[in-house]
Design a protein around this motif. Structure first.
Motif, PDB file in Angstrom:
ATOM      1  N   GLY A 227       0.824  -1.201   0.000  1.00  0.00           N
ATOM      2  CA  GLY A 227       0.000   0.000   0.000  1.00  0.00           C
ATOM      3  C   GLY A 227       0.859   1.252   0.000  1.00  0.00           C
ATOM      4  N   LYS A 228       1.257   1.684  -1.173  1.00  0.00           N
ATOM      5  CA  LYS A 228       2.215   2.773  -1.299  1.00  0.00           C
ATOM      6  C   LYS A 228       1.526   4.120  -1.513  1.00  0.00           C
ATOM      7  CE  LYS A 228       5.621  -0.427  -3.255  1.00  0.00           C
ATOM      8  NZ  LYS A 228       6.521  -0.419  -2.094  1.00  0.00           N
ATOM      9  N   LEU A 229       0.512   4.399  -0.729  1.00  0.00           N
ATOM     10  CA  LEU A 229      -0.251   5.624  -0.916  1.00  0.00           C
ATOM     11  C   LEU A 229       0.640   6.861  -0.853  1.00  0.00           C
ATOM     12  CD1 LEU A 229      -2.850   7.341  -1.073  1.00  0.00           C
ATOM     13  CD2 LEU A 229      -3.098   7.024   1.402  1.00  0.00           C
ATOM     14  N   PHE A 230       1.512   6.940   0.126  1.00  0.00           N
ATOM     15  CA  PHE A 230       2.288   8.159   0.367  1.00  0.00           C
ATOM     16  C   PHE A 230       3.315   8.404  -0.729  1.00  0.00           C
ATOM     17  CE2 PHE A 230       0.972   6.272   4.402  1.00  0.00           C
ATOM     18  CZ  PHE A 230       0.169   7.285   4.905  1.00  0.00           C
ATOM     19  N   SER A 231       4.074   7.378  -1.079  1.00  0.00           N
ATOM     20  CA  SER A 231       5.074   7.555  -2.133  1.00  0.00           C
ATOM     21  C   SER A 231       4.413   7.740  -3.490  1.00  0.00           C
ATOM     22  CB  SER A 231       6.053   6.370  -2.162  1.00  0.00           C
ATOM     23  OG  SER A 231       5.379   5.136  -2.317  1.00  0.00           O
ATOM     24  N   CYS A 232       3.281   7.068  -3.712  1.00  0.00           N
ATOM     25  CA  CYS A 232       2.561   7.241  -4.978  1.00  0.00           C
ATOM     26  C   CYS A 232       2.038   8.667  -5.125  1.00  0.00           C
ATOM     27  CB  CYS A 232       1.392   6.262  -5.062  1.00  0.00           C
ATOM     28  SG  CYS A 232       1.855   4.559  -5.452  1.00  0.00           S
ATOM     29  N   LEU A 233       1.428   9.191  -4.081  1.00  0.00           N
ATOM     30  CA  LEU A 233       0.897  10.549  -4.124  1.00  0.00           C
ATOM     31  C   LEU A 233       2.034  11.557  -4.226  1.00  0.00           C
ATOM     32  CD1 LEU A 233      -1.518  12.444  -4.028  1.00  0.00           C
ATOM     33  CD2 LEU A 233      -1.445  12.319  -1.517  1.00  0.00           C
ATOM     34  N   GLY A 234       3.115  11.314  -3.504  1.00  0.00           N
ATOM     35  CA  GLY A 234       4.267  12.210  -3.574  1.00  0.00           C
ATOM     36  C   GLY A 234       4.859  12.259  -4.969  1.00  0.00           C
TER      37      GLY A 234
ATOM     38  N   TYR B 235      12.385  13.110  -0.771  1.00  0.00           N
ATOM     39  CA  TYR B 235      11.612  13.295   0.459  1.00  0.00           C
ATOM     40  C   TYR B 235      10.589  12.168   0.600  1.00  0.00           C
ATOM     41  CZ  TYR B 235       7.900  15.510   3.345  1.00  0.00           C
ATOM     42  OH  TYR B 235       6.926  15.784   4.279  1.00  0.00           O
ATOM     43  N   TYR B 236      10.025  11.732  -0.532  1.00  0.00           N
ATOM     44  CA  TYR B 236       9.043  10.646  -0.544  1.00  0.00           C
ATOM     45  C   TYR B 236       9.676   9.287  -0.857  1.00  0.00           C
ATOM     46  CZ  TYR B 236       5.618  14.441  -0.766  1.00  0.00           C
ATOM     47  OH  TYR B 236       4.872  15.562  -0.489  1.00  0.00           O
ATOM     48  N   ILE B 237      10.647   9.277  -1.772  1.00  0.00           N
ATOM     49  CA  ILE B 237      11.262   8.022  -2.215  1.00  0.00           C
ATOM     50  C   ILE B 237      12.781   8.196  -2.174  1.00  0.00           C
ATOM     51  CG2 ILE B 237      11.323   6.265  -4.023  1.00  0.00           C
ATOM     52  CD1 ILE B 237       8.716   7.439  -5.131  1.00  0.00           C
ATOM     53  N   PRO B 238      13.424   7.896  -1.051  1.00  0.00           N
ATOM     54  CA  PRO B 238      14.871   8.132  -0.904  1.00  0.00           C
ATOM     55  C   PRO B 238      15.735   7.420  -1.941  1.00  0.00           C
ATOM     56  CG  PRO B 238      13.846   7.736   1.231  1.00  0.00           C
ATOM     57  CD  PRO B 238      12.797   7.438   0.205  1.00  0.00           C
ATOM     58  N   THR B 239      15.262   6.278  -2.477  1.00  0.00           N
ATOM     59  CA  THR B 239      16.083   5.527  -3.430  1.00  0.00           C
ATOM     60  C   THR B 239      16.301   6.270  -4.743  1.00  0.00           C
ATOM     61  OG1 THR B 239      14.095   4.333  -4.157  1.00  0.00           O
ATOM     62  CG2 THR B 239      15.483   3.263  -2.499  1.00  0.00           C
ATOM     63  N   TYR B 240      15.556   7.331  -4.980  1.00  0.00           N
ATOM     64  CA  TYR B 240      15.763   8.130  -6.189  1.00  0.00           C
ATOM     65  C   TYR B 240      17.172   8.735  -6.221  1.00  0.00           C
ATOM     66  CZ  TYR B 240      11.605   8.582  -9.191  1.00  0.00           C
ATOM     67  OH  TYR B 240      10.606   8.360 -10.114  1.00  0.00           O
ATOM     68  N   LYS B 241      17.816   8.836  -5.077  1.00  0.00           N
ATOM     69  CA  LYS B 241      19.167   9.411  -5.027  1.00  0.00           C
ATOM     70  C   LYS B 241      20.134   8.622  -5.905  1.00  0.00           C
ATOM     71  CE  LYS B 241      18.480  11.226  -0.356  1.00  0.00           C
ATOM     72  NZ  LYS B 241      18.842  11.101   1.083  1.00  0.00           N
ATOM     73  N   LYS B 242      19.867   7.333  -6.076  1.00  0.00           N
ATOM     74  CA  LYS B 242      20.725   6.492  -6.907  1.00  0.00           C
ATOM     75  C   LYS B 242      20.557   6.799  -8.394  1.00  0.00           C
ATOM     76  CE  LYS B 242      20.320   2.612  -3.647  1.00  0.00           C
ATOM     77  NZ  LYS B 242      19.856   1.207  -3.493  1.00  0.00           N
ATOM     78  N   SER B 243      19.513   7.519  -8.746  1.00  0.00           N
ATOM     79  CA  SER B 243      19.188   7.764 -10.151  1.00  0.00           C
ATOM     80  C   SER B 243      19.597   9.145 -10.633  1.00  0.00           C
ATOM     81  CB  SER B 243      17.678   7.588 -10.371  1.00  0.00           C
ATOM     82  OG  SER B 243      17.265   6.285 -10.030  1.00  0.00           O
ATOM     83  N   SER B 244      20.310   9.893  -9.788  1.00  0.00           N
ATOM     84  CA  SER B 244      20.701  11.247 -10.157  1.00  0.00           C
ATOM     85  C   SER B 244      22.118  11.281 -10.729  1.00  0.00           C
ATOM     86  CB  SER B 244      20.624  12.172  -8.943  1.00  0.00           C
ATOM     87  OG  SER B 244      21.083  13.468  -9.252  1.00  0.00           O
TER      88      SER B 244
ATOM     89  N   PRO C 275       3.164  -0.484  -9.434  1.00  0.00           N
ATOM     90  CA  PRO C 275       2.129   0.145  -8.590  1.00  0.00           C
ATOM     91  C   PRO C 275       2.172   1.672  -8.644  1.00  0.00           C
ATOM     92  CG  PRO C 275       3.173  -1.669  -7.421  1.00  0.00           C
ATOM     93  CD  PRO C 275       3.995  -1.435  -8.651  1.00  0.00           C
ATOM     94  N   HIS C 276       3.381   2.248  -8.695  1.00  0.00           N
ATOM     95  CA  HIS C 276       3.501   3.702  -8.786  1.00  0.00           C
ATOM     96  C   HIS C 276       3.019   4.213 -10.139  1.00  0.00           C
ATOM     97  CE1 HIS C 276       6.065   3.323  -5.209  1.00  0.00           C
ATOM     98  NE2 HIS C 276       5.873   4.613  -5.039  1.00  0.00           N
ATOM     99  N   ASP C 277       3.393   3.505 -11.202  1.00  0.00           N
ATOM    100  CA  ASP C 277       3.021   3.950 -12.547  1.00  0.00           C
ATOM    101  C   ASP C 277       1.506   3.919 -12.743  1.00  0.00           C
ATOM    102  OD1 ASP C 277       5.664   4.383 -13.311  1.00  0.00           O
ATOM    103  OD2 ASP C 277       5.928   2.306 -13.951  1.00  0.00           O
ATOM    104  N   ILE C 278       0.883   2.827 -12.339  1.00  0.00           N
ATOM    105  CA  ILE C 278      -0.563   2.723 -12.512  1.00  0.00           C
ATOM    106  C   ILE C 278      -1.292   3.773 -11.681  1.00  0.00           C
ATOM    107  CG2 ILE C 278      -2.560   1.265 -11.954  1.00  0.00           C
ATOM    108  CD1 ILE C 278      -1.106  -1.079 -13.163  1.00  0.00           C
ATOM    109  N   PHE C 279      -0.811   4.027 -10.472  1.00  0.00           N
ATOM    110  CA  PHE C 279      -1.431   5.065  -9.647  1.00  0.00           C
ATOM    111  C   PHE C 279      -1.346   6.421 -10.351  1.00  0.00           C
ATOM    112  CE2 PHE C 279      -1.350   8.550  -6.643  1.00  0.00           C
ATOM    113  CZ  PHE C 279      -2.400   8.265  -5.788  1.00  0.00           C
ATOM    114  N   ALA C 280      -0.133   6.825 -10.743  1.00  0.00           N
ATOM    115  CA  ALA C 280       0.061   8.154 -11.320  1.00  0.00           C
ATOM    116  C   ALA C 280      -0.699   8.315 -12.625  1.00  0.00           C
ATOM    117  CB  ALA C 280       1.554   8.410 -11.540  1.00  0.00           C
ATOM    118  N   PHE C 281      -0.620   7.312 -13.489  1.00  0.00           N
ATOM    119  CA  PHE C 281      -1.221   7.459 -14.812  1.00  0.00           C
ATOM    120  C   PHE C 281      -2.745   7.412 -14.773  1.00  0.00           C
ATOM    121  CE2 PHE C 281       3.001   5.606 -16.511  1.00  0.00           C
ATOM    122  CZ  PHE C 281       3.585   6.865 -16.436  1.00  0.00           C
ATOM    123  N   THR C 282      -3.311   6.600 -13.890  1.00  0.00           N
ATOM    124  CA  THR C 282      -4.776   6.583 -13.796  1.00  0.00           C
ATOM    125  C   THR C 282      -5.304   7.849 -13.103  1.00  0.00           C
ATOM    126  OG1 THR C 282      -4.708   5.254 -11.761  1.00  0.00           O
ATOM    127  CG2 THR C 282      -4.978   4.064 -13.855  1.00  0.00           C
TER     128      THR C 282
END
Length: 333
Positions: free
Chosen positions: A57-64, A81-90, A177-184
């Motif tokens: 249930g990734k409500l917070f990271s999905c909404l962020g 702030y919502y998904i710390p692992t993004y730091k690896k993608s910068s 799960p994040h993609d489907i949340f954001a796109f819908t």
């Protein structure tokens, strides 16, 4: 392969089962994985975009992440702030090169979301309402992150807005799960902008994969059994853009620690609830704000969200704060 289900959980159950049964593993730079190629996922109920399973249930990271997109941002500090692992993608420790926000909600030709809304308003039967996220320049030189999504397309038929997403690659455990949340959510935003009902959602993936590091978690998810079908509340059927602008302004204030009072905002309760969810995330993220958790939780209108908030409160082991009247009884000033 074509997989049609009612909810996100139904899709995840079906996909995990198929992937875990596959024998061959592929080794890549990010680790070994099992893969299905050429998959069309069909979600009949786009509002059933949140998993009810414990741990999914990734409500917070999905909404962020959604607010990051719609704000047109590529800022690393914002999304980490919502998904710390993004730091690896910068690439530069400041921004995300492949961020969808500037490509989706940028300026000029990159104001693609606004452009497709205008196209659909002028000609409802159009087949040109397409947003391009993956660009030819993305493979000219190496980057730590380039868009996995190629295009988003919107088509109105029989008075309903259907959405079609095309992806070159999709991690089924973390990304899907994040993609489907954001796109819908974007589908519902566009539908309301053009005074149209929400139709169905279709999500095509060239490489749908499950990394070996997540095999045991996927098995645990399947062992959890059937999940109750729950849909998010419908977005108020009116132009959502003024309310979205207020939501994005509130998100920024909450994230940087400024005070926000949802009760006094000129918003429908649907949007106020989303502001409260963002507040709840902050109050549980920082210990010095834990005392605000219960009051925020009590003001949430939708029972759909309360499930996720209560679970986060439990995970953070936040002890309920006594009411001021209780402190007087205890003799505590």
């Amino acid at each position: 392969m074509y997989i049609r289900e009612e909810t996100l959980d139904d899709l995840l159950n079906n996909i995990y089962s198929k992937l875990l049964k596959k024998r061959n593993k592929i080794t890549a730079s990010k680790g070994s994985f099992k893969e299905i190629t050429g998959v069309l996922l069909h979600l009949k109920k786009p509002r059933a975009r949140l998993s009810r399973a414990e741990g999914k249930g990734k409500l917070f990271s999905c909404l962020g992440e959604l607010t990051w997109y719609l704000a047109g941002s590529k800022d690393l500090k914002f999304i980490s702030y919502y998904i710390p692992t993004y730091k690896k993608s910068s690439d530069d420790r400041k921004t995300i090169y492949g961020a969808y926000g500037p490509r989706l909600c940028g300026k000029g030709r990159n104001a693609q979301l606004l452009n497709v809304i205008n196209i659909l308003k002028s000609k409802s039967t159009t087949r040109q309402a397409v947003i391009q996220l993956f660009d030819a320049k993305d493979i000219l030189k190496p980057h730590k992150d380039i868009p996995c999504t190629c295009t988003l397309q919107f088509i109105v038929r029989a008075g309903k807005l259907d959405m079609f997403t095309s992806m070159r690659s999709n991690d089924v455990f973390l990304g899907l799960p994040h993609d489907i949340f954001a796109f819908t959510m974007i589908q519902e935003l566009v539908a309301n902008c053009i005074n149209c009902k929400v139709g169905e959602y279709k999500h095509y993936v060239s490489s749908l994969h499950l990394y070996e590091i997540n095999f045991s978690q996927a098995k645990k998810y399947l062992d959890g059994g059937w999940q109750k079908q729950t849909e998010m509340p419908p977005m108020p059927f009116s132009d959502p853009m003024p309310s979205l602008a207020i939501l994005l302004e509130c998100e920024q204030k909450i994230r940087i620690g400024d005070n926000v009072e949802p009760d006094v905002l000129l918003l429908d309760e649907y949007w106020k609830d989303l502001v409260r969810v963002l507040q709840f995330f902050r109050f549980t993220k920082f210990e010095d704000e834990n005392h605000k958790v219960d009051s925020t939780l009590n003001k949430i209108v939708s029972d759909v969200y309360k499930t996720y908030l209560l679970k986060r409160k439990e995970d953070k082991a936040i002890v309920p704060q006594p009411h001021p009247s209780q402190l007087e009884i205890l003799g505590i000033d």
